[in-house]
Structures are given as C-alpha cells and as structure tokens.
Design a protein around this motif. Structure first.
Motif, PDB file in Angstrom:
ATOM      1  N   THR A 194      12.162  11.555  11.745  1.00  0.00           N
ATOM      2  CA  THR A 194      12.443  10.155  11.404  1.00  0.00           C
ATOM      3  C   THR A 194      12.717   9.317  12.659  1.00  0.00           C
ATOM      4  O   THR A 194      12.483   8.117  12.649  1.00  0.00           O
ATOM      5  CB  THR A 194      13.619   9.974  10.420  1.00  0.00           C
ATOM      6  OG1 THR A 194      14.872  10.168  11.071  1.00  0.00           O
ATOM      7  CG2 THR A 194      13.507  10.928   9.248  1.00  0.00           C
ATOM      8  N   HIS A 195      13.192   9.949  13.695  1.00  0.00           N
ATOM      9  CA  HIS A 195      13.691   9.310  14.918  1.00  0.00           C
ATOM     10  C   HIS A 195      12.813   9.747  16.083  1.00  0.00           C
ATOM     11  O   HIS A 195      12.384  10.898  16.160  1.00  0.00           O
ATOM     12  CB  HIS A 195      15.137   9.803  15.121  1.00  0.00           C
ATOM     13  CG  HIS A 195      15.825   9.305  16.345  1.00  0.00           C
ATOM     14  ND1 HIS A 195      16.516  10.139  17.198  1.00  0.00           N
ATOM     15  CD2 HIS A 195      15.979   8.064  16.847  1.00  0.00           C
ATOM     16  CE1 HIS A 195      17.066   9.443  18.168  1.00  0.00           C
ATOM     17  NE2 HIS A 195      16.749   8.179  17.981  1.00  0.00           N
ATOM     18  N   GLN A 250      17.249   5.398  18.761  1.00  0.00           N
ATOM     19  CA  GLN A 250      18.631   4.955  18.615  1.00  0.00           C
ATOM     20  C   GLN A 250      19.141   4.338  19.904  1.00  0.00           C
ATOM     21  O   GLN A 250      19.018   4.904  20.985  1.00  0.00           O
ATOM     22  CB  GLN A 250      19.527   6.127  18.196  1.00  0.00           C
ATOM     23  CG  GLN A 250      20.949   5.694  17.882  1.00  0.00           C
ATOM     24  CD  GLN A 250      21.728   6.749  17.128  1.00  0.00           C
ATOM     25  OE1 GLN A 250      21.157   7.563  16.402  1.00  0.00           O
ATOM     26  NE2 GLN A 250      23.039   6.742  17.292  1.00  0.00           N
ATOM     27  N   GLN A 294      15.124   9.169  24.659  1.00  0.00           N
ATOM     28  CA  GLN A 294      15.495   7.823  25.074  1.00  0.00           C
ATOM     29  C   GLN A 294      15.267   7.598  26.565  1.00  0.00           C
ATOM     30  O   GLN A 294      14.751   6.556  26.972  1.00  0.00           O
ATOM     31  CB  GLN A 294      16.964   7.540  24.721  1.00  0.00           C
ATOM     32  CG  GLN A 294      17.184   7.110  23.275  1.00  0.00           C
ATOM     33  CD  GLN A 294      17.645   8.275  22.415  1.00  0.00           C
ATOM     34  OE1 GLN A 294      17.323   9.425  22.699  1.00  0.00           O
ATOM     35  NE2 GLN A 294      18.404   7.988  21.356  1.00  0.00           N
ATOM     36  N   SER A 344       8.783   4.017  13.931  1.00  0.00           N
ATOM     37  CA  SER A 344      10.039   4.753  13.815  1.00  0.00           C
ATOM     38  C   SER A 344      11.021   4.150  14.821  1.00  0.00           C
ATOM     39  O   SER A 344      10.758   3.089  15.377  1.00  0.00           O
ATOM     40  CB  SER A 344       9.823   6.249  14.040  1.00  0.00           C
ATOM     41  OG  SER A 344       9.658   6.568  15.408  1.00  0.00           O
ATOM     42  N   TYR A 345      12.141   4.798  15.060  1.00  0.00           N
ATOM     43  CA  TYR A 345      13.147   4.132  15.878  1.00  0.00           C
ATOM     44  C   TYR A 345      13.623   5.010  17.023  1.00  0.00           C
ATOM     45  O   TYR A 345      13.396   6.230  17.044  1.00  0.00           O
ATOM     46  CB  TYR A 345      14.330   3.690  15.017  1.00  0.00           C
ATOM     47  CG  TYR A 345      15.212   4.809  14.482  1.00  0.00           C
ATOM     48  CD1 TYR A 345      16.459   5.057  15.042  1.00  0.00           C
ATOM     49  CD2 TYR A 345      14.809   5.596  13.405  1.00  0.00           C
ATOM     50  CE1 TYR A 345      17.277   6.059  14.549  1.00  0.00           C
ATOM     51  CE2 TYR A 345      15.622   6.603  12.911  1.00  0.00           C
ATOM     52  CZ  TYR A 345      16.851   6.835  13.485  1.00  0.00           C
ATOM     53  OH  TYR A 345      17.658   7.842  12.994  1.00  0.00           O
ATOM     54  N   ASP A 405      15.476  -0.442  16.061  1.00  0.00           N
ATOM     55  CA  ASP A 405      15.631   0.125  14.730  1.00  0.00           C
ATOM     56  C   ASP A 405      14.288   0.501  14.120  1.00  0.00           C
ATOM     57  O   ASP A 405      13.219   0.113  14.607  1.00  0.00           O
ATOM     58  CB  ASP A 405      16.352  -0.867  13.804  1.00  0.00           C
ATOM     59  CG  ASP A 405      17.811  -1.052  14.178  1.00  0.00           C
ATOM     60  OD1 ASP A 405      18.381  -0.131  14.794  1.00  0.00           O
ATOM     61  OD2 ASP A 405      18.373  -2.123  13.856  1.00  0.00           O
ATOM     62  N   ARG A 406      14.355   1.215  13.025  1.00  0.00           N
ATOM     63  CA  ARG A 406      13.168   1.567  12.255  1.00  0.00           C
ATOM     64  C   ARG A 406      12.575   0.304  11.632  1.00  0.00           C
ATOM     65  O   ARG A 406      13.294  -0.523  11.062  1.00  0.00           O
ATOM     66  CB  ARG A 406      13.545   2.560  11.154  1.00  0.00           C
ATOM     67  CG  ARG A 406      12.394   3.146  10.355  1.00  0.00           C
ATOM     68  CD  ARG A 406      12.980   4.163   9.378  1.00  0.00           C
ATOM     69  NE  ARG A 406      11.966   4.954   8.706  1.00  0.00           N
ATOM     70  CZ  ARG A 406      11.433   4.656   7.523  1.00  0.00           C
ATOM     71  NH1 ARG A 406      11.809   3.541   6.895  1.00  0.00           N
ATOM     72  NH2 ARG A 406      10.537   5.447   6.955  1.00  0.00           N
ATOM     73  N   GLY A 421      21.483  10.797  18.881  1.00  0.00           N
ATOM     74  CA  GLY A 421      20.985  10.543  17.530  1.00  0.00           C
ATOM     75  C   GLY A 421      20.310  11.791  16.982  1.00  0.00           C
ATOM     76  O   GLY A 421      20.530  12.902  17.464  1.00  0.00           O
TER      77      GLY A 421
END
Length: 304
Positions: A26-27, A236, A166, A233-234, A240-241, A178
C-alpha cells in the motif's frame, strides 16, 4: 552500485522473461518503475508481488506479463483489477499463468530466498485448498513428530526487485518509516535490486538513525532518485495516497481499449516521471502533501 536515472536502471537491470518484484505494501509502491517497464516494452515477464494493485494491472494491460506470482489481487478499497481479470478469463491481451499464495505464504517464500533456505515450514495452509491447487505448496511429515504434518513452501528469488524508500545515501543505504510490508525480504531475496527514493541525502543523515536503515548498500545495484515515484500510492511524510486515482482506475479500466488509451496518455505520452508530475499539475500535487508531524528527538549516544 550505480546512482543513475530510472530508464537506465530499468534497462540495465531487467531482461525479457525475467521475474520482477515491485515491492511496497500500500505504501511506497514503485509506480514510476512500473511505467518505465511499460515504456521500454518488456515482454514475457513473471510479475511477482504481494497485493498486485494498479501498477500490475497496468503492466498486464500493456502486455508485459505472461505469469503472475501473487497473494490477493485487487484495487484496494474499490474492487477487482479489471485488466488482470480480462487476462485470466479472456486472455486479453495475454493469457496469464497464476501462482497464488496468502500474504504470509508469499512473504515466507521471500524470507526463505533471502536466507538461502531450501524451504520454510508454516501452518497457515493446513485445512485450506491451497495444497490441492498449487504444486509449490506441499504437505510433509514433521521430522520431529511423525504424527504431525506441516506445510512447506520453496524459496522465492526474483531476478529483479524494485524497492522504494523515503531516502538513501549514494551508496544505497535506505531509510524507511511507515509500512514496510515485504520490501526488506524482497530486497535481500532478489538477484538484482533497483532502489528508488524520494530523495538522496548525505551519508550523515542515514548514520544519524541506523534503526531506520532497512535496506543496505550490500544488496543494492542501482539507486534512483525519483520524487513522487510512488504516486498514486503514498510515501509517508512526503505525500498521501491519491484515492481519486484508485477510484478513477476502476472506470478507466472497464474496457481494454480504455485501459490502452490511458497508457498511451499517461505512460507512453510522457517521457519520464517529471513530465508525469507536470501533467498531474501543481494543484493536485499540493493537495497530497501531508501535515507535518515530527517525531521526538532521542540521544543515540556516541560510541568509539
């Protein structure tokens, strides 16, 4: 290890017919890398991923894949992956060979690959139909208790893993905070690793918080700095998503023709991620920026 751009990293790392793992649960899903695979016209790939979502739907619609190894496939919070279903049910644009697991089963295979194990035991498939339909999921006798059976799965060692973080230094030591999902296992299990990040930072930044360094230079082959490379997707702390994009994909992908038209506009119609972001527009990107929430500083201690 090489610091380079996305087209060069993908061209150097991937060959037709490879097994390719795009990590991220998801991330930190590496959408920019997926789009580059499409632009470069790869074929006969085995796509491997826990939770195939939009990026694999797009790769399948583009005709890049002949097989998918996965655990659960869908448009999160919306519904089915329409291109995935067309390929499975109608062979459009290509028929797909499927190799399906639970999340834990697939991650266990990656862990076995990362640790160079011949197999790994787990209990979760007992009582299910998985062993009946997947030849890779086998039931064996517990060597320590002949009255008990356990399930085993083989190691998974993708030819290429694309993992996103990141930030990283130029050696390929990466910070992630995250949701990590299975990106660490994928990085250590794969033969070749492309690390893509929101930003490259000085080595001192990475050394300041070693507990966040979950991917290390010794397993990384290519490092790519690609801001907004995980959209929709995102990442953190960075953006954001984009929930609107996930909802829109359900409508876009209703037909194969509509899906191909989207790929023509948003993948083939832009040269790189920078043009993709310009096409999204500053207003859309600004809407995705999160509010600031800094963690509390701690004394890591200085030791000789």
């Amino acid at each position: 290890m090489t610091v380079t751009d996305m087209p060069t990293a993908i061209e150097s790392a991937v060959d037709d017919g490879d097994s390719v793992y795009l990590a991220g649960f998801t991330h930190l899903i590496p959408f920019a890398a997926g789009h580059e695979l499409i632009r470069q016209g790869y074929e006969e790939l085995t796509l491997v991923r826990a939770t195939p979502d939009l990026v694999y739907d797009q790769l399948i619609a583009a005709g890049c894949a002949d097989a998918v190894t996965f655990s659960w496939a869908g448009n999160p919070g919306v519904g089915s992956l329409r291109a995935f279903r067309r390929a499975v049910e109608e062979g459009v644009p290509n028929a797909l060979e499927l190799d399906e697991y639970s999340h834990f089963g697939l991650t266990s295979r990656l862990a076995a690959g990362a640790q160079d194990l011949p197999f790994v035991p787990l209990r979760t498939f007992l009582g299910s139909d998985y062993p009946d339909v997947n030849e890779h999921i086998r039931v064996v006798e517990n060597p320590y208790d002949p009255d008990e059976e356990v399930v085993v799965v083989p190691p998974l060692t993708p030819d290429v893993a694309v993992v996103r973080a990141q930030r990283a230094d130029r050696d390929g030591n990466a910070h992630v905070w995250g949701i990590q999902g299975e990106l660490v296992e994928a990085a250590f299990a794969a033969d070749t690793v492309v690390l893509t990040v929101e930003e490259l930072v000085d080595e001192s930044v990475i050394r300041s918080d070693p507990n966040r360094t979950v991917v290390t230079a010794d397993v990384v082959d290519y490092v790519v700095e690609e801001p907004f490379g995980a959209h929709p997707s995102y990442a953190q702390g960075y953006y954001d998503r984009d929930n609107e994009a996930y909802l829109a994909w359900d409508e876009t992908s209703t037909s194969h023709e509509g899906t191909v038209a989207w790929l023509d506009e948003w993948v083939h119609g832009v040269e790189n991620r920078t043009e993709y972001m310009e096409k999204l527009g500053a207003e859309r990107l600004l809407e995705l920026l999160p509010k600031t929430s800094y963690n509390t500083a701690i004394n890591m201690g200085a030791y000789q």
